[in-house]
Scaffold this motif. Structure first.
Motif, PDB file in Angstrom:
ATOM      1  N   UNK A  33      32.518  13.868  19.768  1.00 49.60           N
ATOM      2  CA  UNK A  33      32.314  13.246  21.218  1.00 49.60           C
ATOM      3  C   UNK A  33      32.963  13.932  22.178  1.00 49.60           C
ATOM      4  N   UNK A  34      34.295  14.238  21.981  1.00 48.10           N
ATOM      5  CA  UNK A  34      35.034  15.143  22.813  1.00 48.10           C
ATOM      6  C   UNK A  34      34.668  16.483  23.321  1.00 48.10           C
ATOM      7  N   UNK A  35      34.373  17.130  22.169  1.00 49.63           N
ATOM      8  CA  UNK A  35      34.052  18.470  22.302  1.00 49.63           C
ATOM      9  C   UNK A  35      32.603  18.683  22.979  1.00 49.63           C
ATOM     10  N   UNK A  45      33.834   6.127  26.574  1.00 52.26           N
ATOM     11  CA  UNK A  45      33.483   6.222  25.281  1.00 52.26           C
ATOM     12  C   UNK A  45      32.893   4.658  25.090  1.00 52.26           C
ATOM     13  N   UNK A  46      31.656   4.821  24.718  1.00 49.73           N
ATOM     14  CA  UNK A  46      30.888   3.585  24.420  1.00 49.73           C
ATOM     15  C   UNK A  46      30.423   3.383  22.808  1.00 49.73           C
ATOM     16  N   UNK A 175      29.296  -1.943  24.130  1.00 50.49           N
ATOM     17  CA  UNK A 175      30.696  -2.055  24.761  1.00 50.49           C
ATOM     18  C   UNK A 175      31.251  -0.743  24.932  1.00 50.49           C
ATOM     19  N   UNK A 176      32.221  -0.514  26.040  1.00 47.36           N
ATOM     20  CA  UNK A 176      33.206   0.586  26.264  1.00 47.36           C
ATOM     21  C   UNK A 176      34.099   0.231  24.940  1.00 47.36           C
ATOM     22  N   UNK A 177      34.678   1.247  24.469  1.00 47.96           N
ATOM     23  CA  UNK A 177      36.062   1.058  23.533  1.00 47.96           C
ATOM     24  C   UNK A 177      37.004   2.074  24.133  1.00 47.96           C
ATOM     25  N   UNK A 178      36.963   2.655  25.353  1.00 51.51           N
ATOM     26  CA  UNK A 178      38.242   3.498  25.675  1.00 51.51           C
ATOM     27  C   UNK A 178      37.551   4.819  26.559  1.00 51.51           C
ATOM     28  N   UNK A 179      38.394   5.489  26.770  1.00 50.93           N
ATOM     29  CA  UNK A 179      38.034   6.865  27.578  1.00 50.93           C
ATOM     30  C   UNK A 179      38.467   8.358  26.808  1.00 50.93           C
TER      31      UNK A 179
END
Length: 234
Positions: A33-35, A45-46, A175-179
């Motif tokens: 996801x980050x890459x 990040x959802x 839901x959003x679970x972070x960044x």
């Protein structure tokens, strides 16, 4: 007429096409996801969980709260509707807006908040604004722990990372679970806690496969399926 791919999008698609047939652990999915994130801001990040429930039946509705260990990275704006003697306490707890005067503002169309917390004694005053708050998901609800005899505690928990979730009409919980800026471990902790709560909230009337699929994505990014076995075995 096809849209022209940006350099970053092409790079992300090239990476995805090379690994599309592979199976990945949750940790590897987070890294992927980050890459493949190409936006310049701190993207959310959802998580999307497709449940095998029929929400037309009240006893199959999946909704609740979960305290994410590391929060969502978002500053949640909270309105506290409480009696006068509770106002100072909820302000100290972190409420952004406090006071019953906001009920009149809501009647005029004001809804610039993410969550509304109310004392039980105030709920009778919200009848006229239910049609405004309901469609926006802002109506205080005991099941979502936003109607509380201890509103200052509720406000503090929400500000610390407690979120609400509810299956939509298709049985999907989003839901959003972070960044993107969160460490891999923080995202891992949040995802596991979220999924544990979803599993604990399985309706007793739900038959067959409860969790059909789980996907993870970033804002304006690509979504990736997660391995259900990593959750269901817990």
């Amino acid at each position: 007429m096809s849209k022209k791919l940006t350099k970053n999008k092409k790079k992300a698609l090239d990476k995805i096409s090379k690994i599309s047939s592979k199976k990945f652990s949750l940790e590897e999915r987070i890294l992927l996801i980050k890459e493949t994130n190409f936006v310049k801001f701190d993207a959310s990040i959802d998580i999307y969980v497709h449940l095998g429930v029929d929400v037309r039946f009240p006893n199959q509705m999946v909704r609740g709260t979960v305290s994410l260990p590391h929060g969502t990275g978002k500053n949640v704006c909270v309105l506290a509707l409480v009696p006068k003697d509770k106002e100072l306490e909820v302000k100290k707890a972190g409420a952004d807006y406090v006071g019953l005067n906001y009920i009149e503002k809501i009647k005029s169309g004001w809804t610039n908040v993410d969550v509304i917390v109310a004392s039980p004694s105030i709920m009778g005053l919200l009848g006229d604004v239910g049609k405004i708050l309901g469609p926006k998901g802002l109506m205080p609800n005991p099941k979502m722990e936003t109607v509380s005899i201890n509103p200052e505690k509720s406000v503090k928990e929400i500000k610390s990372g407690k979120i609400t979730f509810k299956a939509d009409r298709y049985g999907i919980v989003h839901s959003s679970i972070g960044r993107i800026s969160f460490s891999d471990q923080c995202l891992l902790d949040n995802i596991k806690e979220f999924m544990k709560t979803i599993i604990r909230n399985k309706p007793f009337t739900s038959k067959g496969s409860y969790i059909k699929s789980v996907y993870l994505s970033s804002t304006m990014g690509y979504s990736f399926p997660l391995d259900l076995k990593s959750f269901m075995k817990k």
